[in-house]
Motif scaffolding. Sequence first.
Motif, short mmCIF file in Angstrom:
data_model
loop_
_atom_site.label_atom_id
_atom_site.label_comp_id
_atom_site.label_asym_id
_atom_site.label_seq_id
_atom_site.Cartn_x
_atom_site.Cartn_y
_atom_site.Cartn_z
N GLY A 1 0.80 -1.22 0.00
CA GLY A 1 0.00 0.00 0.00
C GLY A 1 0.83 1.27 0.00
N ALA A 2 2.10 1.16 -0.29
CA ALA A 2 2.99 2.33 -0.34
C ALA A 2 4.09 2.03 -1.35
N GLY A 3 4.58 3.08 -2.00
CA GLY A 3 5.62 2.90 -3.00
C GLY A 3 6.98 3.35 -2.50
N LEU A 4 8.00 2.86 -3.17
CA LEU A 4 9.36 3.32 -2.91
C LEU A 4 9.56 4.69 -3.55
N ILE A 5 10.34 5.53 -2.90
CA ILE A 5 10.72 6.82 -3.48
C ILE A 5 12.11 6.63 -4.09
N VAL A 6 12.16 6.58 -5.41
CA VAL A 6 13.39 6.24 -6.13
C VAL A 6 13.93 7.47 -6.83
N THR A 7 15.22 7.76 -6.63
CA THR A 7 15.80 8.98 -7.17
C THR A 7 17.31 8.82 -7.35
N ASP A 8 17.90 9.71 -8.16
CA ASP A 8 19.36 9.77 -8.26
C ASP A 8 19.90 11.03 -7.59
N ASP A 9 19.06 11.69 -6.82
CA ASP A 9 19.43 12.91 -6.10
C ASP A 9 19.94 12.56 -4.71
N VAL A 10 21.21 12.85 -4.44
CA VAL A 10 21.80 12.49 -3.14
C VAL A 10 21.16 13.25 -1.98
N CYS B 1 18.29 13.08 -1.06
CA CYS B 1 17.29 12.25 -0.39
C CYS B 1 17.82 11.64 0.90
N LEU B 2 19.14 11.62 1.07
CA LEU B 2 19.72 11.05 2.28
C LEU B 2 19.52 11.94 3.50
N GLU B 3 19.35 13.23 3.26
CA GLU B 3 19.35 14.19 4.36
C GLU B 3 18.15 14.03 5.29
N SER B 4 17.03 13.57 4.78
CA SER B 4 15.82 13.48 5.62
C SER B 4 15.59 12.08 6.19
N ALA B 5 16.56 11.18 6.00
CA ALA B 5 16.41 9.81 6.52
C ALA B 5 16.96 9.71 7.93
N ALA B 6 16.30 8.91 8.75
CA ALA B 6 16.81 8.67 10.10
C ALA B 6 18.04 7.77 10.06
#
Length: 292
Positions: free
Chosen positions: A157-166, A168-173
Amino acid sequence: MFAVLQPALGKPNRWRERLLAFGRPPVWIEEGRAGDIRFALLRARCKKGRLSWNRIRRAAGREAGRLLLPEGCQPPPGCGVCGYDNSDYRRILLQNAFFHCMASCEPRLLTVALVDWPARYCELAVRLLARAAVVRVLTDRTDIYEVYTERARAELGAGLIVTDDVGCLESAAAVLAPEGLTGRRREAARKQGGQALIRPVNQLFFSGRADGLCGMTMDGACIRLPEPYESALPAGIDRLDFAAALYDSARPKSLARMLPLYICKEGLRIPLETAAALTAQAALRSGGLRGG
């Protein structure tokens, strides 16, 4: 079957040992056993403190390129003997540790990132999403991930957020990078004469590279093998190398499920439970920011 080098240091002292050693070749093979797993012990005599690497290579045969070597025993370049590559098994332990740390978090608050430039860990990304609210995947192969994103939507019921933008690491725990922060981008950058390096992330960063400049990884001292493997550990052999060779040979379930006792970060050993507590704290912070 894998092979383990065991140098025979010093001269035999007892008359019986001298008698047994008489007539033996410089390198001879004995059978080792760890439970039901058999392996070859290459006993090699030292002459004037030196090993005959040519004889070791011939005795090891096809295992010469992945020989388990005692600590401090380094074959000279070009001799045809190389140490065992434990990187695949280290990644299994790293993933086990990462999932263990995720289990300490409230899933609805948890955002994690997976660094997977070559798109080798698509199944892992889906498994992560089953235990987290958000999974961001940093990859060069967003096309390969399309089918897994659709599968995640159908199953979870949820998708992966897929990107080549680094970014995206900043908001991860927490960040999981099975092949390190740069992975295969490193070689591509060398060919182009450029830099593939990404600035170190401030979050909890679990790296599959043992020689990484940042992140948390593991070494042979961070594990203790289950029996019957621990008591069969050959003298001087790194536990992680031995566990990797055993796992590659027979895939024992006890090794597949094993957790490290410690995580190594910049030369320091952090107990795994401490890393789990830090992950839970990071999830609370990032979940609060996301909710706000």
